[in-house]
Scaffold this active site. Structure first.
Site, PDB file in Angstrom:
ATOM      1  N   LYS A 123      17.181  50.899  44.084  1.00  0.00           N
ATOM      2  CA  LYS A 123      17.555  49.485  43.988  1.00  0.00           C
ATOM      3  C   LYS A 123      17.355  49.061  42.544  1.00  0.00           C
ATOM      4  O   LYS A 123      16.478  49.580  41.854  1.00  0.00           O
ATOM      5  CB  LYS A 123      16.657  48.626  44.887  1.00  0.00           C
ATOM      6  CG  LYS A 123      17.281  47.310  45.273  1.00  0.00           C
ATOM      7  CD  LYS A 123      18.226  47.480  46.453  1.00  0.00           C
ATOM      8  CE  LYS A 123      18.916  46.205  46.830  1.00  0.00           C
ATOM      9  NZ  LYS A 123      19.762  46.381  48.021  1.00  0.00           N
TER      10      LYS A 123
ATOM     11  N   GLY B 179      23.046  32.199  56.353  1.00  0.00           N
ATOM     12  CA  GLY B 179      23.638  32.839  55.176  1.00  0.00           C
ATOM     13  C   GLY B 179      25.113  33.083  55.402  1.00  0.00           C
ATOM     14  O   GLY B 179      25.503  33.605  56.462  1.00  0.00           O
TER      15      GLY B 179
ATOM     16  N   GLY C 276      27.177  34.419  52.651  1.00  0.00           N
ATOM     17  CA  GLY C 276      27.680  35.112  51.472  1.00  0.00           C
ATOM     18  C   GLY C 276      28.475  36.298  51.974  1.00  0.00           C
ATOM     19  O   GLY C 276      29.118  36.236  53.029  1.00  0.00           O
ATOM     20  N   ASN C 277      28.411  37.395  51.256  1.00  0.00           N
ATOM     21  CA  ASN C 277      29.193  38.564  51.668  1.00  0.00           C
ATOM     22  C   ASN C 277      28.866  38.969  53.109  1.00  0.00           C
ATOM     23  O   ASN C 277      29.755  39.087  53.952  1.00  0.00           O
ATOM     24  CB  ASN C 277      28.913  39.722  50.693  1.00  0.00           C
ATOM     25  CG  ASN C 277      29.586  41.002  51.148  1.00  0.00           C
ATOM     26  OD1 ASN C 277      29.066  41.713  51.988  1.00  0.00           O
ATOM     27  ND2 ASN C 277      30.767  41.269  50.631  1.00  0.00           N
TER      28      ASN C 277
ATOM     29  N   GLY D 213      26.910  37.472  55.642  1.00  0.00           N
ATOM     30  CA  GLY D 213      27.002  36.452  56.691  1.00  0.00           C
ATOM     31  C   GLY D 213      28.437  36.068  57.005  1.00  0.00           C
ATOM     32  O   GLY D 213      28.803  35.907  58.180  1.00  0.00           O
TER      33      GLY D 213
HETATM   34  P1  NAD Z   1      25.270  36.879  48.847  1.00  0.00           P
HETATM   35  O1  NAD Z   1      24.700  36.534  47.537  1.00  0.00           O
HETATM   36  O2  NAD Z   1      26.710  37.220  48.952  1.00  0.00           O
HETATM   37  O3  NAD Z   1      24.974  35.706  49.899  1.00  0.00           O
HETATM   38  C1  NAD Z   1      23.696  35.203  50.128  1.00  0.00           C
HETATM   39  C2  NAD Z   1      23.802  34.026  51.075  1.00  0.00           C
HETATM   40  O4  NAD Z   1      22.483  33.517  51.334  1.00  0.00           O
HETATM   41  C3  NAD Z   1      24.598  32.831  50.516  1.00  0.00           C
HETATM   42  O5  NAD Z   1      25.290  32.195  51.567  1.00  0.00           O
HETATM   43  C4  NAD Z   1      23.491  31.922  49.971  1.00  0.00           C
HETATM   44  O6  NAD Z   1      23.912  30.571  49.868  1.00  0.00           O
HETATM   45  C5  NAD Z   1      22.434  32.123  51.031  1.00  0.00           C
HETATM   46  N1  NAD Z   1      21.089  31.800  50.574  1.00  0.00           N
HETATM   47  C6  NAD Z   1      20.533  32.045  49.366  1.00  0.00           C
HETATM   48  N2  NAD Z   1      19.276  31.574  49.320  1.00  0.00           N
HETATM   49  C7  NAD Z   1      19.047  31.027  50.542  1.00  0.00           C
HETATM   50  C8  NAD Z   1      17.938  30.358  51.109  1.00  0.00           C
HETATM   51  N3  NAD Z   1      16.820  30.154  50.401  1.00  0.00           N
HETATM   52  N4  NAD Z   1      18.033  29.936  52.393  1.00  0.00           N
HETATM   53  C9  NAD Z   1      19.172  30.141  53.099  1.00  0.00           C
HETATM   54  N5  NAD Z   1      20.257  30.746  52.604  1.00  0.00           N
HETATM   55  C10 NAD Z   1      20.188  31.181  51.333  1.00  0.00           C
HETATM   56  O7  NAD Z   1      24.346  38.090  49.402  1.00  0.00           O
HETATM   57  P2  NAD Z   1      24.754  39.188  50.468  1.00  0.00           P
HETATM   58  O8  NAD Z   1      25.333  40.352  49.751  1.00  0.00           O
HETATM   59  O9  NAD Z   1      25.467  38.554  51.590  1.00  0.00           O
HETATM   60  O10 NAD Z   1      23.297  39.663  50.955  1.00  0.00           O
HETATM   61  C11 NAD Z   1      22.573  38.960  51.934  1.00  0.00           C
HETATM   62  C12 NAD Z   1      21.465  39.859  52.458  1.00  0.00           C
HETATM   63  O11 NAD Z   1      22.039  41.054  53.008  1.00  0.00           O
HETATM   64  C13 NAD Z   1      20.447  40.334  51.419  1.00  0.00           C
HETATM   65  O12 NAD Z   1      19.197  40.473  52.047  1.00  0.00           O
HETATM   66  C14 NAD Z   1      20.980  41.695  51.020  1.00  0.00           C
HETATM   67  O13 NAD Z   1      19.975  42.539  50.492  1.00  0.00           O
HETATM   68  C15 NAD Z   1      21.468  42.187  52.361  1.00  0.00           C
HETATM   69  N6  NAD Z   1      22.457  43.268  52.300  1.00  0.00           N
HETATM   70  C16 NAD Z   1      23.618  43.111  51.595  1.00  0.00           C
HETATM   71  C17 NAD Z   1      24.552  44.132  51.604  1.00  0.00           C
HETATM   72  C18 NAD Z   1      25.904  44.009  50.924  1.00  0.00           C
HETATM   73  O14 NAD Z   1      26.734  44.925  51.080  1.00  0.00           O
HETATM   74  N7  NAD Z   1      26.194  42.932  50.230  1.00  0.00           N
HETATM   75  C19 NAD Z   1      24.278  45.341  52.284  1.00  0.00           C
HETATM   76  C20 NAD Z   1      23.083  45.449  52.999  1.00  0.00           C
HETATM   77  C21 NAD Z   1      22.185  44.408  52.993  1.00  0.00           C
END
Ligand code: NAD
Length: 401
Positions: free
Chosen positions: A95, A202, A204-205, A207
């Site tokens: 990471k 959430g 983002g990607n 959610g």
């Molecule tokens: P992202 O940056 O695309 O989205 C994050 C989301 O969380 C956004 O909607 C943001 O507004 C929200 N957020 C941020 N702070 C917050 C808070 N304090 N309270 C509530 N919501 C909040 O990130 P992502 O890529 O969707 O990743 C989200 C989670 O999934 C992380 O834990 C990441 O490690 C995990 N993850 C991501 C991937 C991937 O392929 N992107 C793969 C495995 C795990």
């Protein structure tokens, strides 16, 4: 994080294996310096952790967040070690992170920062010792910038499809979450997702694609949030409209619909729903709110959303938790396909990516479910029994233990 004390109740773990899996193999703190004018320097902290690379090169996303720390990066790298082992992928756990708020810097500054990060990591990126991908705060365009520095398509995954990226990679983590939710719903709640109520924290990607795939399957998603707050309707949210709105770069709190209730993120977690999907940040389920959770099934789409204390309380309440290393593995499974295609020159469609994710996630889910019954373990312990067994077998084959 692995709780070896608990795991040793289910399996033999030699001390040497525990020692190797309890600490990272390599950690680096970077000072990423940008000269932005005469006598003006911006300095950002960066962290790289390779937790365990017995199965292959360190694979793991790069996180952009203002308050990210070395400790957080270490925990995320450890999760990657177990996720890759559980999914049978030839990768170790890694990471990296850069401590900055992506929303508060200019596009020029962001690009310069990523270029400098790639420059500082150039040897590991060139040899393939570390393969980054998007994580919280980072995007496919950021991966394209890294690719631009390395010129090797296999050096980074999660790139945009026309730059050697994989069709379906952007949706991959959400796809895997929706597939595991469907399987867990049948096995744990004894019903189809279309007959359940779901709250997702959430969008983002992870959610947003989780919401989109589950909505396609007919699930009633009653709550969805982002950092600004959430929307709630017991009748179900208009997911397509909300996701279109967010895609324009807007915040959920700006969405106007008088039929929907505005709620805080903390309240979303405690709603009367059958399935709760934390898909934002870590440590949102804590000893303070665990007793107030109504959901019977929690799908950990985010990494580390449940603290150990909350895990204990929720287990006592017989809430079933599908752990992150299983629930959100769709992203790294798709990254594996992208990496393999980059090496071989193959091209695959989004549909093929989805099918590959579904088959990997479903078979891992079945194996974990079998172990929960055979060893009377919860899903988290069962998943770790499998990952640690795989890692120990590899460490034996390499004479590490
Ligand atoms: P992202 O940056 O695309 O989205 C994050 C989301 O969380 C956004 O909607 C943001 O507004 C929200 N957020 C941020 N702070 C917050 C808070 N304090 N309270 C509530 N919501 C909040 O990130 P992502 O890529 O969707 O990743 C989200 C989670 O999934 C992380 O834990 C990441 O490690 C995990 N993850 C991501 C991937 C991937 O392929 N992107 C793969 C495995 C795990």
């Amino acid at each position: 994080m692995v709780n070896f004390g608990k795991l040793k109740k289910f399996m033999e773990i030699p001390e040497t294996a525990e020692m190797l899996l309890s600490q990272p193999e390599k950690e680096t703190t970077l000072s990423i310096n940008l000269k932005v004018g005469p006598n003006k320097m911006l300095i950002y902290k960066g962290y790289i952790v390779y937790h365990n690379v017995v199965l292959g090169p360190a694979k793991g996303g790069v996180r952009f967040a203002a308050n990210v720390t070395l400790a957080e990066t270490r925990t995320l790298a450890e999760l990657m070690t177990h996720k890759c082992a559980l999914m049978g992928l030839p990768f170790g756990g890694g990471k990296s992170s850069i401590a900055f708020d992506p929303k508060s810097v200019s596009e020029f500054e962001r690009r310069s920062l990523i270029k400098e990060y790639a420059h500082m990591l150039r040897d590991d990126l060139a040899t393939g010792a570390y393969i980054p991908a998007p994580d919280m705060g980072s995007t496919p365009s950021d991966m394209a910038i890294i690719y631009g520095e390395t010129h090797h398509p296999e050096s980074v995954t999660g790139k945009p499809p026309r730059l050697g990226g994989l069709p379906g990679r952007r949706e991959a983590t959400g796809r895997g979450v929706s597939t595991v939710t469907t399987s867990a719903c049948r096995q744990v709640l004894g019903k189809e997702v279309k007959d359940t109520t779901i709250a997702i924290q959430g969008c983002g990607n992870v959610g947003s694609y989780t919401a989109s795939f589950l909505f396609e399957k007919g699930a009633k998603i009653v709550a969805l949030s982002d950092v600004s707050g959430g929307l709630y309707s017991p009748k179900g949210l208009p997911i397509t409209q909300i996701l279109d709105f967010i895609q324009q770069g807007k915040l959920i709190s700006e969405y106007q619909d008088e039929n929907l209730q505005k709620i805080k993120n903390e309240a979303l977690l405690e709603l009367p729903v059958e399935i709760l999907i934390p898909a934002a940040i870590e440590d949102v389920l804590t000893k303070n709110n665990a007793n107030k959770i109504s959901a019977k099934l929690i799908i950990e789409a985010a990494n580390g959303p449940t603290t150990p204390e909350a895990d204990e309380i929720l287990n006592q309440k017989e809430v079933v938790i599908i752990p992150d290393i299983l629930a959100n593995s769709g992203g790294v499974v798709a990254s594996y396909v992208e990496w393999r295609n980059a090496k071989s020159g193959n091209q695959t469609s989004a549909e093929e990516t989805y099918q590959f994710i579904d088959s990997k996630v479903e078979s891992a889910f079945k194996e974990v479910l079998r172990l929960t019954k055979e060893r009377k373990a919860n899903f988290r312990n069962a998943a770790y029994i499998l990952s640690v067994s795989e890692l120990m077998a590899a460490m034996r084959e390499r004479s590490w233990i």
